[in-house]
Design an enzyme around this catalytic site. Sequence first.
Site, PDB file in Angstrom:
ATOM      1  N   ARG A 270      39.176 -10.966 -21.755  1.00 22.70           N
ATOM      2  CA  ARG A 270      37.968 -11.346 -20.978  1.00 22.70           C
ATOM      3  C   ARG A 270      36.736 -11.557 -22.099  1.00 22.70           C
ATOM      4  O   ARG A 270      37.016 -11.211 -22.872  1.00 22.70           O
ATOM      5  CB  ARG A 270      37.807 -10.275 -19.982  1.00 22.70           C
ATOM      6  CG  ARG A 270      38.348 -10.140 -18.967  1.00 22.70           C
ATOM      7  CD  ARG A 270      38.361 -10.875 -17.288  1.00 22.70           C
ATOM      8  NE  ARG A 270      38.443 -11.177 -16.523  1.00 22.70           N
ATOM      9  CZ  ARG A 270      40.042 -12.580 -16.565  1.00 22.70           C
ATOM     10  NH1 ARG A 270      40.639 -13.228 -17.534  1.00 22.70           N
ATOM     11  NH2 ARG A 270      40.234 -12.200 -15.490  1.00 22.70           N
ATOM     12  N   GLU A 299      30.475 -17.302 -17.626  1.00 21.23           N
ATOM     13  CA  GLU A 299      30.692 -18.171 -17.548  1.00 21.23           C
ATOM     14  C   GLU A 299      30.772 -18.883 -15.549  1.00 21.23           C
ATOM     15  O   GLU A 299      30.810 -17.951 -15.394  1.00 21.23           O
ATOM     16  CB  GLU A 299      32.819 -17.883 -17.204  1.00 21.23           C
ATOM     17  CG  GLU A 299      33.016 -17.762 -18.047  1.00 21.23           C
ATOM     18  CD  GLU A 299      34.396 -17.428 -18.355  1.00 21.23           C
ATOM     19  OE1 GLU A 299      35.226 -17.240 -17.034  1.00 21.23           O
ATOM     20  OE2 GLU A 299      35.165 -16.573 -19.443  1.00 21.23           O
ATOM     21  N   HIS A 318      38.050 -21.213 -19.617  1.00 24.11           N
ATOM     22  CA  HIS A 318      37.978 -20.096 -18.981  1.00 24.11           C
ATOM     23  C   HIS A 318      39.628 -21.516 -18.292  1.00 24.11           C
ATOM     24  O   HIS A 318      39.572 -21.641 -17.694  1.00 24.11           O
ATOM     25  CB  HIS A 318      37.985 -19.666 -18.220  1.00 24.11           C
ATOM     26  CG  HIS A 318      38.511 -18.141 -17.981  1.00 24.11           C
ATOM     27  ND1 HIS A 318      38.166 -17.067 -17.254  1.00 24.11           N
ATOM     28  CD2 HIS A 318      39.530 -17.769 -17.634  1.00 24.11           C
ATOM     29  CE1 HIS A 318      38.599 -16.249 -17.379  1.00 24.11           C
ATOM     30  NE2 HIS A 318      39.589 -16.631 -17.273  1.00 24.11           N
TER      31      HIS A 318
HETATM   32  C1  DGY Z   1      43.908 -14.455 -15.421  1.00 25.39           C
HETATM   33  O1  DGY Z   1      44.938 -14.422 -14.629  1.00 25.39           O
HETATM   34  O2  DGY Z   1      43.846 -13.225 -15.323  1.00 25.39           O
HETATM   35  C2  DGY Z   1      43.118 -15.582 -16.363  1.00 25.39           C
HETATM   36  O3  DGY Z   1      42.234 -15.195 -16.961  1.00 25.39           O
HETATM   37  C3  DGY Z   1      42.782 -16.856 -15.215  1.00 25.39           C
HETATM   38  O4  DGY Z   1      42.350 -16.435 -14.221  1.00 25.39           O
END
Ligand code: DGY
Length: 353
Positions: A270, A299, A318
């Site tokens: 993240r 984002e 992402h």
């Molecule tokens: C997750 O599943 O956490 C990935 O980042 C995709 O959203």
Amino acid sequence: MLYAFIVTAVVGVLLPAHNALTTNMTKNLKVLVSSNDYPSSGLDVLREHFTVVQSPYCNFGEEGANENKAELLKLIPGSSALVWISHHPITKELLDKAGPQLKIVSTASAGYNHCNVPELKARGIKLSNTPNVLSSAVAEIAVGLILGAARRFTENLDQVRRGEWENGFNKVLGQDVRGSTVGIVGLGGIGQATVKRLSGFEVGKFLYTGHREKPEAKALNAEFTSLDNLLEQSDFIVLAVPLTDETRHMINSTTLGKMKKNAILVNVGRGDLVDQEALYEALKNKNIYAAGLDVTTPEPLPKDHKLLTLPNLFVLPHIGSATLRTRSDMAVLASNNVVNALTGKPLITPVLP
Ligand code: DGY
């Protein structure tokens, strides 16, 4: 023989009847699907058992923050389950509107930092996520970021687009993965899948850090060490941990200062794992070599964001789990968690069981 025949016949008649009865009993339960782009594979699982209400809006970006936010407040009353497809936060307001019959929130993501866990816990609402099914896809992106940052894809693509190629034997030289030390922060499903994929790259040494040693590490030839030691030794540092109070800004000016000058930082977790201001300074001053990010804060990253002025940053929007197969697998898992929660079975991948 006769006994076996009778048992088979009775089971053959009773089991489908029992399943049909269970399905009939759950058909009046309402399940809210939060986004109009939930894969049909996931919808099919839900529709077999429940009355499915799906938002006509997308739950991402501006539409998710505006029109869809308002729409979900209208749609949620009376729902027994909420399938959450988004990184937008689940608000207290939405949970209040749902009513006391809400039994489960099933997020179609591995990360659940957006799910308001304390509030769900306080209300006794179950929470499930979708780990494991996305590990391969995210690990492929981790490898892509390693190569993209190490071989200077941002600068090189820019040269191609401008039609101004730097020529010469000594131009746009990058770094090898061969012989390097790769440090994985968080040897969970994604971290392990990344090591497996890199094992054909003749990596010199794999290090990993986390709360405790992992039994799987032995087969992967990965050595457990402290975060500080990993930062000091690694040529590539891959962040594959969830965002929590403990991991927020774990990469900051102090930890960046411990990295080698040639270090390449990769983040598939993240955006908030990294203090981006400190990363900007480290990249600009060439205190580290490069970074590859699939996740940022915010984002989308605004197109005039100063990070995007850096030639030694390779960034993706992402897309870790964004393949047809993986998104479908995530949806089926998220839906099956709902089926289990509403038919009295244990969650397959529980966060709050
Ligand atoms: C997750 O599943 O956490 C990935 O980042 C995709 O959203």
